[in-house]
Design an enzyme around this catalytic site. Structure first.
Site, PDB file in Angstrom:
ATOM      1  CE  LYS A 199      -3.840  -1.822   2.666  1.00  0.00           C
ATOM      2  NZ  LYS A 199      -4.858  -1.715   1.753  1.00  0.00           N
ATOM      3  NE  ARG A 256     -10.962  -9.865  -1.843  1.00  0.00           N
ATOM      4  CZ  ARG A 256     -11.197  -9.151  -2.461  1.00  0.00           C
ATOM      5  NH1 ARG A 256     -11.435  -9.402  -3.658  1.00  0.00           N
ATOM      6  NH2 ARG A 256     -11.101  -7.653  -2.289  1.00  0.00           N
TER       7      ARG A 256
HETATM    8  N1  BES Z   1      -8.028  -3.676   4.627  1.00  0.00           N
HETATM    9  C1  BES Z   1      -8.135  -3.205   3.052  1.00  0.00           C
HETATM   10  C2  BES Z   1      -9.462  -2.691   3.107  1.00  0.00           C
HETATM   11  C3  BES Z   1      -9.598  -1.135   3.672  1.00  0.00           C
HETATM   12  C4  BES Z   1      -9.268   0.006   2.954  1.00  0.00           C
HETATM   13  C5  BES Z   1     -10.074  -1.085   4.929  1.00  0.00           C
HETATM   14  C6  BES Z   1      -9.343   1.070   3.794  1.00  0.00           C
HETATM   15  C7  BES Z   1     -10.318   0.167   5.535  1.00  0.00           C
HETATM   16  C8  BES Z   1      -9.876   1.325   5.065  1.00  0.00           C
HETATM   17  C9  BES Z   1      -8.176  -4.514   2.318  1.00  0.00           C
HETATM   18  O1  BES Z   1      -7.694  -5.684   2.658  1.00  0.00           O
HETATM   19  C10 BES Z   1      -7.703  -3.983   0.825  1.00  0.00           C
HETATM   20  O2  BES Z   1      -6.543  -3.849   0.563  1.00  0.00           O
HETATM   21  N2  BES Z   1      -8.639  -4.154  -0.030  1.00  0.00           N
HETATM   22  C11 BES Z   1      -8.239  -3.667  -1.265  1.00  0.00           C
HETATM   23  C12 BES Z   1      -8.743  -4.558  -2.132  1.00  0.00           C
HETATM   24  C13 BES Z   1      -8.306  -4.653  -3.771  1.00  0.00           C
HETATM   25  C14 BES Z   1      -6.899  -5.183  -3.660  1.00  0.00           C
HETATM   26  C15 BES Z   1      -8.971  -5.743  -4.593  1.00  0.00           C
HETATM   27  C16 BES Z   1      -8.804  -2.602  -1.628  1.00  0.00           C
HETATM   28  O3  BES Z   1      -9.927  -2.209  -0.914  1.00  0.00           O
HETATM   29  O4  BES Z   1      -8.110  -1.570  -2.440  1.00  0.00           O
HETATM   30 MN    MN Z   2      -5.532  -5.651   1.911  1.00  0.00          MN
END
Ligand code: BES
Ligand code: MN
Ligand code: ZN
Length: 501
Positions: A275, A349
């Protein structure tokens, strides 16, 4: 932690000192206790209301500092609007508004007396107390210096009602919910160096004290169960994963349990699909689903709910190191289904998949609700006010919707369908862990759906916008809201609990 205020239910009468909260409504009439106090300050209320354009609207308030004729710090008049229209969630808010007004010596008295002569019910009084206590929470254990001019919140809250004993009884049912909310908030707010998977599991073992059976699967047990999807996420961290099963057996022996499932990523760097740096610290809250499940278990156990409830959480840290999983890896889940990992940041997931399979094999639940901070896209869609709800069963969805309205922890239903499911088909494995840019909260839910067996009623709540990074509200000022604890507790009450007859 900020000292929790002591709560007591007392007879309807005016206090001599501290802050007093009085109720009125659209008529701007006052009940007998309030009218008596107003007389002491020379009948100021009418003039104050006019000066402040206070019309008695629901949860609107106006304050009078150092009113004459006594030792009171202040009088706060709170409007109820049209009192018959108020739901349980509104009484909760009222408690929050009242607690925020407390100042001076920290003594707060809430005179729950309706101007129209109707009694505030014991359940309503208990909700007010819960709201006031929720509002008084602060996560300040790492602050070594307290500013003297910072508001300290109430030290003691007296709730004055016509039937204090009945209200205290109702509070006995709600106090464990407060404990559950506080437990969840503390877990979410705790920094990620302090709370790894092992430490999280240890805190859950503390639930045994309340009669919860707690089973902890360590990495050896996780390997033995062939949880390849969960283990793949964990393998980039030096901190080993844990899966924790919590059972509250308050129902009939052979009644199948309702199951709550939580995503417990103690920190989500994204892994190799790392990230951006800005805001990454928020990913300490990526275990808020697991925290809500833990809090709900504490609530139902604390109030000895007459239902069988099982909670299960997958605790991992998603880190990038030399041993981390790569985009392109194919992992085999406990269910036997294979997954092509396209993006290591879609890790939640993967964790939920294996935890769900273990749950269904071990506990044969009659219904499943999972909570997960799964996608940023759900925040884009719904902001911080509703969790996204995906469900394969209309009855369960309706029960959650109602529980959401009653508690103020709202859910908004989103779609599922074959068109979306297609988007996660993989060329080389049974499925891939991302479905592309569009509707990514939906494809995340479709992924989880592939691990639900025998059409078990199931709802997935994407709580990324509601359980962490929470905006300040009347009942919560901290970063972790504890979202989900009251929702799940209310679902148990409304749907799964045997009538207490
Ligand atoms: N933990 C994150 C989602 C999240 C984002 C929670 C902001 C709280 C605040 C999750 O694991 C994630 O990174 N999701 C990705 C999915 C994508 C890679 C398909 C996302 O939301 O970008
Ligand atoms: Mn994630
Ligand atoms: Zn995540």
């Amino acid at each position: 932690m900020a000292e929790r205020p002591a709560i007591a239910f007392v007879k309807l009468e005016a206090p001599k000192a501290g802050t007093v909260v009085l109720l009125t409504d659209k008529s701007l009439k006052l009940g007998p206790v309030a009218a008596g106090l107003d007389e002491q300050s020379g009948g100021a209320f009418g003039r104050i209301a006019r000066a402040a354009k206070f019309e008695g609207g629901a949860m609107k308030s106006v304050q009078q500092l150092a009113p004459g004729g006594g030792e009171l710090d202040r009088v706060v008049h709170v409007g109820l609007g049209e009192p018959e229209k108020l739901r349980q969630a509104d009484w909760l808010k009222l408690g929050g508004v009242a607690a925020a007004a407390a100042g001076g010596n920290g003594e707060l008295t809430l005179v729950l007396e309706r101007a129209d002569g109707e009694a505030v019910t014991p359940d309503q009084a208990a909700s007010v107390a819960l709201g006031a206590a929720m509002r008084s929470y602060a996560f300040d254990k790492y602050k070594t210096k307290k500013k003297p001019d910072e508001p300290q919140g109430p030290r003691r809250i007296a709730v004055a009602v016509s039937d204090p004993r009945a209200a205290a009884r109702a509070w006995g049912e709600l106090e464990p919910v407060l404990e559950g909310i506080t437990f969840a908030r503390d877990l979410v707010n705790e920094p990620p160096n302090v709370l790894g998977p092992v430490e999280f599991a240890e805190r859950l073992e503390g639930l045994r004290e309340f009669g919860v059976e707690v089973e902890v699967l360590d990495e050896k047990a996780i390997r033995k169960q062939k949880m390849g999807a969960l283990a793949g996420v964990a393998q980039g961290s030096v901190r080993p994963p844990r899966v924790v099963v919590m059972r509250w057996n308050g129902g009939k022996g052979k009644e199948k349990p309702v199951a709550f499932v939580g995503k417990g990523v103690v920190f989500d760097t994204g892994g190799i699909s790392i990230k951006p740096a800005a805001g990454m610290e928020d990913m300490k809250g990526d275990m808020a689903g697991a925290a809500a499940v833990a809090g709900a278990m504490r609530a139902v156990a604390g109030r000895k709910a007459k239902a069988n409830v099982v909670g299960i959480v997958g605790l991992v840290e998603n880190m990038p190191d030399g041993n981390a999983q790569r985009p392109g890896d194919i992992v085999t889940s406990m269910s036997g289904q294979t997954i092509e990992v396209i993006n290591t940041d879609a890790e939640g997931r993967l964790v939920l998949a294996d935890v769900l399979t273990y749950l269904q094999r071990e506990a044969q639940p009659q219904a499943i609700v999972d909570l997960a901070t799964l996608t940023g896209a759900i925040i884009v869609a719904l902001g911080h006010h509703y969790a996204g709800m995906f469900a394969n069963n209309d009855e369960l969805a309706a029960a959650l919707d109602k529980a959401g309205r009653d508690t103020g922890e709202g859910v908004w239903r989103m779609p599922l369908g074959a068109e979306y499911d297609k988007l996660i088909d993989s060329k080389v494995a049974d499925m891939k862990n991302t479905g592309g840019r569009w509707a990514s909260s939906v494809t995340a839910a479709q992924f989880i759906a592939r691990f639900i067996e025998n059409e078990t009623p199931w709802a997935h709540l994407d709580v990324a916008g509601t359980a962490m990074g929470s905006p300040a509200t009347d009942v919560n000022q901290s970063w972790g809201s504890g979202y989900g604890v009251r929702l799940l507790d209310e679902l148990v009450r409304s749907t799964y609990e045997r009538r207490k007859d």
